[in-house]
Design a protein around this motif. Structure first.
Motif, mmCIF file in Angstrom:
data_model
loop_
_atom_site.group_PDB
_atom_site.id
_atom_site.type_symbol
_atom_site.label_atom_id
_atom_site.label_comp_id
_atom_site.label_asym_id
_atom_site.label_seq_id
_atom_site.Cartn_x
_atom_site.Cartn_y
_atom_site.Cartn_z
ATOM 1 N N GLU A 65 -4.783 -0.153 9.120
ATOM 2 C CA GLU A 65 -3.323 -0.138 9.230
ATOM 3 C C GLU A 65 -2.701 0.366 7.931
ATOM 4 O OE1 GLU A 65 -5.272 -2.597 10.396
ATOM 5 O OE2 GLU A 65 -4.898 -1.965 12.479
ATOM 6 N N ASN A 66 -3.298 0.023 6.786
ATOM 7 C CA ASN A 66 -2.812 0.544 5.500
ATOM 8 C C ASN A 66 -2.934 2.063 5.450
ATOM 9 O OD1 ASN A 66 -2.343 -2.064 4.685
ATOM 10 N ND2 ASN A 66 -4.078 -2.189 3.272
ATOM 11 N N ILE A 71 0.320 4.624 5.232
ATOM 12 C CA ILE A 71 0.477 5.591 4.143
ATOM 13 C C ILE A 71 0.657 6.997 4.698
ATOM 14 C CG2 ILE A 71 -0.721 6.695 2.209
ATOM 15 C CD1 ILE A 71 -1.983 3.928 1.641
ATOM 16 N N ARG A 72 -0.151 7.345 5.706
ATOM 17 C CA ARG A 72 -0.009 8.663 6.318
ATOM 18 C C ARG A 72 1.351 8.826 6.984
ATOM 19 N NH1 ARG A 72 -1.109 12.101 4.591
ATOM 20 N NH2 ARG A 72 -3.319 12.494 4.833
ATOM 21 N N ASN A 73 1.801 7.791 7.687
ATOM 22 C CA ASN A 73 3.072 7.875 8.408
ATOM 23 C C ASN A 73 4.280 7.814 7.492
ATOM 24 O OD1 ASN A 73 1.685 8.051 10.830
ATOM 25 N ND2 ASN A 73 1.881 5.871 11.309
ATOM 26 N N ALA A 74 4.076 7.373 6.238
ATOM 27 C CA ALA A 74 5.187 7.270 5.287
ATOM 28 C C ALA A 74 5.555 8.618 4.672
ATOM 29 C CB ALA A 74 4.839 6.273 4.183
ATOM 30 N N GLY A 75 4.804 9.644 5.007
ATOM 31 C CA GLY A 75 5.129 10.968 4.498
ATOM 32 C C GLY A 75 4.441 11.341 3.202
ATOM 33 N N VAL A 76 3.457 10.546 2.778
ATOM 34 C CA VAL A 76 2.687 10.890 1.580
ATOM 35 C C VAL A 76 1.927 12.185 1.838
ATOM 36 C CG1 VAL A 76 0.769 10.174 0.109
ATOM 37 C CG2 VAL A 76 2.483 8.499 0.831
ATOM 38 N N PRO A 110 0.798 -1.228 0.000
ATOM 39 C CA PRO A 110 0.000 0.000 0.000
ATOM 40 C C PRO A 110 0.831 1.278 0.000
ATOM 41 C CG PRO A 110 -0.149 -1.126 2.115
ATOM 42 C CD PRO A 110 0.510 -2.076 1.168
ATOM 43 N N VAL A 111 1.920 1.299 0.738
ATOM 44 C CA VAL A 111 2.756 2.503 0.797
ATOM 45 C C VAL A 111 3.444 2.746 -0.538
ATOM 46 C CG1 VAL A 111 4.799 3.542 1.863
ATOM 47 C CG2 VAL A 111 3.100 2.360 3.290
ATOM 48 N N SER A 145 -7.469 7.416 -2.220
ATOM 49 C CA SER A 145 -8.544 6.713 -1.536
ATOM 50 C C SER A 145 -7.977 5.387 -1.043
ATOM 51 C CB SER A 145 -9.714 6.459 -2.497
ATOM 52 O OG SER A 145 -10.646 5.554 -1.936
ATOM 53 N N VAL A 146 -8.170 5.094 0.237
ATOM 54 C CA VAL A 146 -7.599 3.883 0.824
ATOM 55 C C VAL A 146 -8.718 2.998 1.352
ATOM 56 C CG1 VAL A 146 -5.976 2.946 2.506
ATOM 57 C CG2 VAL A 146 -5.559 5.208 1.502
#
Length: 400
Positions: free
Chosen positions: A230-231, A235-240, A201-202, A217-218
């Motif tokens: 968790e996905n 994604i949010r925590n990955a810096g997107v 997902p990331v 959209s997730v």
């Protein structure tokens, strides 16, 4: 919701459950009679019968409901069921065919240590969306018990600031001259099965962002779409930087708070599922939390209902017929003609095209009809290089 298929009515059958033997658990039998069979873990085998002993859960249940407060909690559970029954009646007056939970009620018959119900058209989902909603209703009830709302409200203090979902779509439209793209991170759907085996997902979200997507959209539904909260959080925590839409089947305001704690910037509300009062209430909650709301419609009646609700900024038109599950992108044009289109322009609402969009011609068609954003999943997530998939979908490279 994109990617749903019809579900034929299950032949009449029986579902059995072992009744708990303990005295303290007898109060709980009243609760079981007041809840849908699916909430007790019911499973059908060969479409007819499922038998599951519940001795293992008796101990846990007895611990949570003491003799002192058992009657009170039982009464609350019964009242909750009655409210759910009434919900279906209210929804029906607004043309909503998707029932929140089985209208015929819970098991009523007992034979020895077993309780059973006869499966009929009344307590069998009429299509896959209704099946999903019945499952979601039970799932959310269980989640709320494990993590009450007050705990979610406490977690909001550490949640990341929300991003401007609506603003991102407007900016993308102005920058490219094409509908702003909401690219969907989706592993599977009930109709198509697994869309991508090597699903990260990331990695997919980052590729979408590099490819020029305005928002993402997730999918967070686990059972039917193989997604997860968790996905969304990863994604949010990955810096997107793209704003994130939580693509979930919302049936309870609790889910909105939960999505916010996981990093959502926008929430999907489905008019085919939610009565007007629910939509109004949930929009107010979203505004309070800084979240955008994408309200999805499928037909003229749903569009008219949503246009009568204050505070709507985004309307998604799903080109998939929820009764036949056929896709026809001319549905978008039909819903944006005449007075409806005029009201949308007057209210400055952004219309999002959904389902059946695979080519630049498809995009041009819905854009000419009045769409300023599109939500696309299958046609780009299946591409080995999602960035090229976006360019192929829109007819040009929009990466910045």
């Amino acid at each position: 919701m994109e990617g749903l298929v019809s579900l034929k009515t299950t032949p009449p059958g029986l579902s059995f459950h072992a009744s708990p033997p303990s005295t303290s658990a007898r109060n709980l039998s009243l609760v079981r009679r007041s809840l849908p069979a699916s909430s007790m873990g019911t499973r059908r085998r060969n479409g007819v019968v499922s038998i599951r002993a519940q001795q293992s859960e008796t101990k846990d249940e007895s611990a949570t409901v003491s003799p002192a407060n058992g009657d009170v909690e039982t009464a609350l559970k019964v009242k909750e069921w009655e409210v759910g029954m009434f919900h279906n009646e209210v929804a029906a007056t607004q043309g909503i065919r998707i029932r929140r939970r089985p209208p015929t009620g819970p098991p009523q018959h007992y034979v020895g240590p077993f309780e059973f119900r006869i499966q009929s058209e009344g307590n069998t989902p009429r299509n896959i969306l209704e099946e999903i909603i019945w499952h979601k209703d039970v799932e959310v009830a269980q989640l709320k018990e494990r993590r009450p709302l007050f705990r979610l409200k406490n977690a909001l203090d550490s949640a990341p600031p929300t991003k401007d979902f609506v603003g991102a779509l407007r900016a993308a439209y102005q920058r490219t001259g094409l509908p702003g793209l909401i690219a969907e991170v989706k592993k599977a759907s009930p109709s198509r099965g697994i869309l991508r085996e090597d699903f990260d997902p990331v990695e997919i979200a980052q590729a979408y962002e590099k490819g020029g997507a305005a928002c993402l959209s997730v999918l967070t539904d686990e059972k039917y779409f193989k997604g997860s909260f968790e996905n969304l959080e990863a994604i949010r925590n990955a810096g997107v930087k793209c704003p994130l839409l939580c693509k979930e089947f919302i049936v309870d305001a609790w889910q909105i708070y939960y999505a916010r704690t996981k990093g959502a910037d926008a929430i999907l509300l489905i008019a085919a599922v939610l009565p007007d009062l629910d939509i109004k209430y949930m929009i107010k909650i979203c505004k309070m939390l800084g979240l955008a709301t994408l309200v999805e419609v499928h037909n003229e009646r749903e569009m008219d209902r949503v246009l009568g609700i204050e505070g709507v900024e985004l309307i998604g038109i799903n080109n998939r017929n929820l009764e036949t599950f056929e896709v026809d992108i001319s549905n978008t044009k039909k819903l944006l003609e005449g007075d409806r289109g005029q009201k949308i322009r007057e209210k400055d609402i952004i219309v999002v095209g959904e389902s059946g969009l695979f080519t630049p011609d498809d995009i041009a068609y819905v854009q000419e009809a009045g769409v300023k954003a599109v939500l696309v999943g299958e046609s780009i997530v299946k591409q080995s290089d999602p960035r090229k998939g976006i360019a192929g979908l829109l007819g040009k490279d929009i990466s910045s």
